[in-house]
Write a protein that holds these residues in place. Sequence first.
Motif, short mmCIF file in Angstrom:
data_model
loop_
_atom_site.label_atom_id
_atom_site.label_comp_id
_atom_site.label_asym_id
_atom_site.label_seq_id
_atom_site.Cartn_x
_atom_site.Cartn_y
_atom_site.Cartn_z
N VAL A 187 0.69 -1.19 0.12
CA VAL A 187 -0.02 -0.08 -0.06
C VAL A 187 0.84 1.18 0.16
O VAL A 187 0.57 2.29 -0.87
N ILE A 188 1.91 1.30 0.83
CA ILE A 188 2.81 2.53 0.76
C ILE A 188 3.60 2.65 -0.38
O ILE A 188 3.73 3.74 -0.83
N SER A 189 4.20 1.54 -0.82
CA SER A 189 4.95 1.62 -1.85
C SER A 189 4.26 1.89 -3.15
O SER A 189 4.85 2.39 -4.24
N ASN A 190 2.95 1.53 -3.24
CA ASN A 190 2.34 1.47 -4.50
C ASN A 190 2.82 0.23 -5.49
O ASN A 190 2.64 0.37 -6.87
N TYR A 191 3.92 -0.57 -5.05
CA TYR A 191 4.33 -1.74 -5.96
C TYR A 191 3.67 -2.97 -5.15
O TYR A 191 2.92 -3.02 -4.20
N ALA A 192 4.51 -4.05 -5.36
CA ALA A 192 4.15 -5.28 -4.56
C ALA A 192 4.99 -5.47 -3.55
O ALA A 192 6.11 -5.44 -3.50
N GLY A 193 4.52 -5.97 -2.24
CA GLY A 193 5.39 -6.05 -1.00
C GLY A 193 5.29 -7.71 -0.96
O GLY A 193 4.53 -8.38 -1.40
N VAL A 194 6.52 -8.03 -0.50
CA VAL A 194 6.76 -9.46 -0.24
C VAL A 194 7.51 -9.63 1.10
O VAL A 194 7.98 -8.70 1.56
N MET A 195 7.25 -10.81 1.80
CA MET A 195 7.71 -11.15 2.87
C MET A 195 8.09 -12.35 2.95
O MET A 195 7.33 -13.35 2.69
N LEU A 196 9.42 -12.85 3.33
CA LEU A 196 9.84 -14.17 3.67
C LEU A 196 9.66 -14.56 5.13
O LEU A 196 10.34 -13.89 5.70
N SER A 197 8.81 -15.58 5.41
CA SER A 197 8.73 -15.87 6.92
C SER A 197 10.10 -16.56 7.50
O SER A 197 10.75 -17.19 6.65
N PRO A 198 10.20 -16.50 8.60
CA PRO A 198 11.46 -17.12 9.45
C PRO A 198 11.17 -18.65 9.23
O PRO A 198 10.15 -19.19 8.93
N ASN A 199 12.22 -19.16 8.61
CA ASN A 199 12.42 -20.73 8.51
C ASN A 199 12.09 -21.23 9.95
O ASN A 199 12.90 -20.77 10.81
N PRO A 200 11.31 -21.99 10.24
CA PRO A 200 10.98 -22.24 11.35
C PRO A 200 12.24 -23.18 12.22
O PRO A 200 12.42 -22.98 13.20
N ASP A 201 13.08 -23.61 11.24
CA ASP A 201 14.24 -24.46 11.82
C ASP A 201 15.10 -23.68 12.52
O ASP A 201 15.89 -23.89 13.27
N PHE A 202 14.91 -22.22 12.31
CA PHE A 202 15.81 -21.34 12.67
C PHE A 202 15.18 -20.59 14.31
O PHE A 202 16.03 -19.76 14.54
N THR A 203 14.04 -20.95 14.58
CA THR A 203 13.43 -20.47 15.61
C THR A 203 13.52 -21.28 16.76
O THR A 203 13.79 -22.44 16.71
N ILE A 204 13.36 -20.85 17.89
CA ILE A 204 13.88 -21.78 19.27
C ILE A 204 12.43 -22.36 19.90
O ILE A 204 11.58 -21.53 20.00
N LEU A 205 12.80 -23.41 19.83
CA LEU A 205 11.69 -24.27 20.48
C LEU A 205 11.28 -23.76 22.12
O LEU A 205 12.42 -23.46 22.88
#
Lengths: 350, 350
Positions: free
Chosen positions: B124-142
Motif C-alpha cells: 500500500v505504501i510503496s504502490n508496488y508489490a510487497g513481499v515477506m519471507l517468513s522465518p524458517n521455522p528451523d531457526f526459531t527456538i523451541l
Amino acid sequence: MKKVFENERMLDERESAVLNSIVYEYIATGKAVGSRSFVQKYSFSLSPATMRNIMYDLERMGYLMQPHTSAGRVPTDKGYRYYVNSLLDSYDSTFQDLEIEEKIFQRELQLDKIFESVTKMLSVISNYAGVMLSPNPDFTILKLIELIQLESNEVLVIIVTRTGMILTKKVNISVRVTQDELSEYSKFLTRELCGYSLNQIKENIFKELRDDRRTSTNKELALDIAQIALSETGDAKINIDGIENLLRLPEMVEESRLKSLLNIIEEKNILKEILEQYIETDGINILIGEEIENEKISGCSLVASSYKIGNKPVGAVGVIGPTRMDYEKVVPLVDYTGKAVTGLLTKMSK
Amino acid sequence: MKKVFENERMLDERESAVLNSIVYEYIATGKAVGSRSFVQKYSFSLSPATMRNIMYDLERMGYLMQPHTSAGRVPTDKGYRYYVNSLLDSYDSTFQDLEIEEKIFQRELQLDKIFESVTKMLSVISNYAGVMLSPNPDFTILKLIELIQLESNEVLVIIVTRTGMILTKKVNISVRVTQDELSEYSKFLTRELCGYSLNQIKENIFKELRDDRRTSTNKELALDIAQIALSETGDAKINIDGIENLLRLPEMVEESRLKSLLNIIEEKNILKEILEQYIETDGINILIGEEIENEKISGCSLVASSYKIGNKPVGAVGVIGPTRMDYEKVVPLVDYTGKAVTGLLTKMSK
DNA sequence: TATTAGCACTCACATAAAACGAGTGCTAAT
DNA sequence: ATTAGCACTCGTTTTATGTGAGTGCTAATA
C-alpha cells in the motif's frame, strides 16, 4: 423502449436451436457470429436471409446483441443464461472418466493442503480461476480441546475438529493455574463439548454447563477459557488460484475487465460473500455476467457447487471465468469436484 | 564491440550529476529523456548540444540507451545501478516520521497475521508489490512441545516457538499409548529440547539424548515421535501482496512484462529462492533488472532487507516493482520495515 | 405465409501516404 | 570545451482509401 410482450414469448424449437448454436459458436471462437458463415458452418438448411430474420427476433427478445451495426451477433447475459439452462436440462451428472479422482485423493491429511490442491486442480483443468471456500469452523464438530500453559497467565488453546481442522488460540487469564489443572480442564472440556459443532457449543452448551448444578465452580475458569478461545474462531477462508489464466484471455486485456480481475484479487471478501450465499443451495449454481450482483465485478461468470460434510453443506468450490466460458466443460468439473470434496471430508470426519 | 576502456572510466562530477538527473527524470515521467527539454527543465547552464555530447558519452559507457535512433535516452540497468548507489551513499537511515510504526505494532500476536499485515502495508505504501519471507521455522527456538492423543495410533504434536509460531503435525505410531504417557513425554521433551533451535535439535540434540545413558528406553518412543514431527517442519513461507499495483503500471501492460508478473504469481518459489540468498546480507539489497538472475523475471527490480530475531537474521521483507521504480521512496520504506519487524519479533521472543 | 434472392448500406479493420515533432549526429565557428 | 546550425531519423498521429463480412429492407417465389 423494451417490448415486454416480445421479451416474454417462448422460443420455438428452431429459434432455440439457433440460439444455442450461436452461443456455442461464440464461446468457441470469440467472434461475433454472422448469418452467412454461421448457416454454412452449422449446416442449417436455411438461407442467410432467413437466419438474419431469426437473429433479429432473438435480438429483439434480448438474447443477442450487436457490438455495432453491421457486425454479427453476440450473446447477452440472457442468451448465455438460456444456453446454460438448456445445458443443465440435458446434463447427466453421472461421471464417466474425468480421471481426477486420484489427484484429489492423494491422501492429503492436512486440511489446508487440500484446499490448495483443490483450487489448483480446478484452475489447471478448467484453464480459468479456481476458488474454494473452506468450511466455516463454526459448523464443524469438535473432537478434542486441549489447554497448554505458555506463561503463568497465558494459555494456548488447541481445538481439533472431526474434519481434521486444528485451531489454535492464545488466551490471557488473570489467575494463575498449573499445567496439571489445565490438563484436568482439558479432559473436562473435551468430555463435555465433544460431538457438538462449535456453533452449538457457543449457542447452547456453554449455558447449559454453567446452569448445571454438577459443574463445580472451579470448572468455571475452564469454561471461561474455552469460551474466549471459541469466541473468534476464524471465518471461513477463501482460496483462489489461476488468475493468471484469466489475464491471458484476450477479452480480459481490455481496461474495464482488467479492473474486475484486480477487484477479485484485491478484495477476496466480495467473492467470499457471493460464494457463501450458495453454500445452502444444492447442485450447480451458475452466475452469468451481471447476475453477479456486484458493481465491481463485470464480464465474469461463476460456476459453483457446494460441498458437504455428511449431509450438512459447509463450503463451496467454483470456477471463475469470462462470461464467454466453456460451460460445457466447467459444469461437470465443478459438479464432480464438489462431490469429490464432499466424499473426502465426510470420510475424514468419521 | 564494447569499448572496455570507456566502460571502466570513472564519471566526472558533471557526468555524474547529469546521469543521476536523467534517471530521476525518467523514473518520474517514464518517457525517454531528450537533450533539449531536459537541459531546460533541470536548468543546466549548458546547450542541448553539449548535453547531447555528455549523453553520448554516458551511452557509450553503458549507462544509457536509446529505445531507437533519434529518441531520447533511457537508463540501462547499469544506469539505475549508478543512481541507486549514489542514493545509498547519501542515504541516512535514521528515520524521521514515517509514521507506520503504530500500524505494524498494533499488537498482532498471531504471527501469520503479522506477515499479512506487513506485506499489505509494504504494497500500500510503496504502490508496488510487497513481499515477506517468513522465518524458517528451523531457526526459531523451541519453547514447548506437547503431544496429544487423537486416535489410539495417532498423535498430534504441537510445537510452540519463542517467536510465537505454532506448528502442528499429526504423527502415526504403531504402538498404543495413553494420554497420560504422552503427557509424560511432553514434559520430558519440553525439558530437554526447550531453548534450542529446531535445527540444532534435529542436527545434534536428538543424537545426544539417544546416546545419553540416563534416557530410559521408554523415552525412545517420545524421541521418535518428536523426530518425525520435526522432520518436515514446513519451509519458510512467502507472502506477496499488491500485484494489482504492478498490473496498473503502463509499462507492464506490454506482453513480455506481463509474463514476468504471471511467473511471479505462479511460481512463488522463484522469488523465495531469490530472497533467501539475501537473508544473511545485512542492510538494504537492491536487484535491478537483469541482476535478478532468473530468465523468467525481467524488467523488474527488487528492494529487500533482511530482518532478525535478536542478532540472528531469519527472514526478509521487500518490494517488487518495475526497474523504473521510485527507489528514493522505497529504500527507506523497506529499510524501516525490516528494522521494525526485527524489533517486533525480537520483543516477541523474549 | 414463410422463405429467399437481391441490393444498397454500414462500419470495424487494414494499409498506405503524408505531416509532425522531438530527437539525434556532425561540422564549423566561437 | 562549448555551441549554433542543419540535415536527417524515426516513432507517432492524422488522413485518406479500400476491403469484406455483416446488416436491413423489399420484392419475388414456393
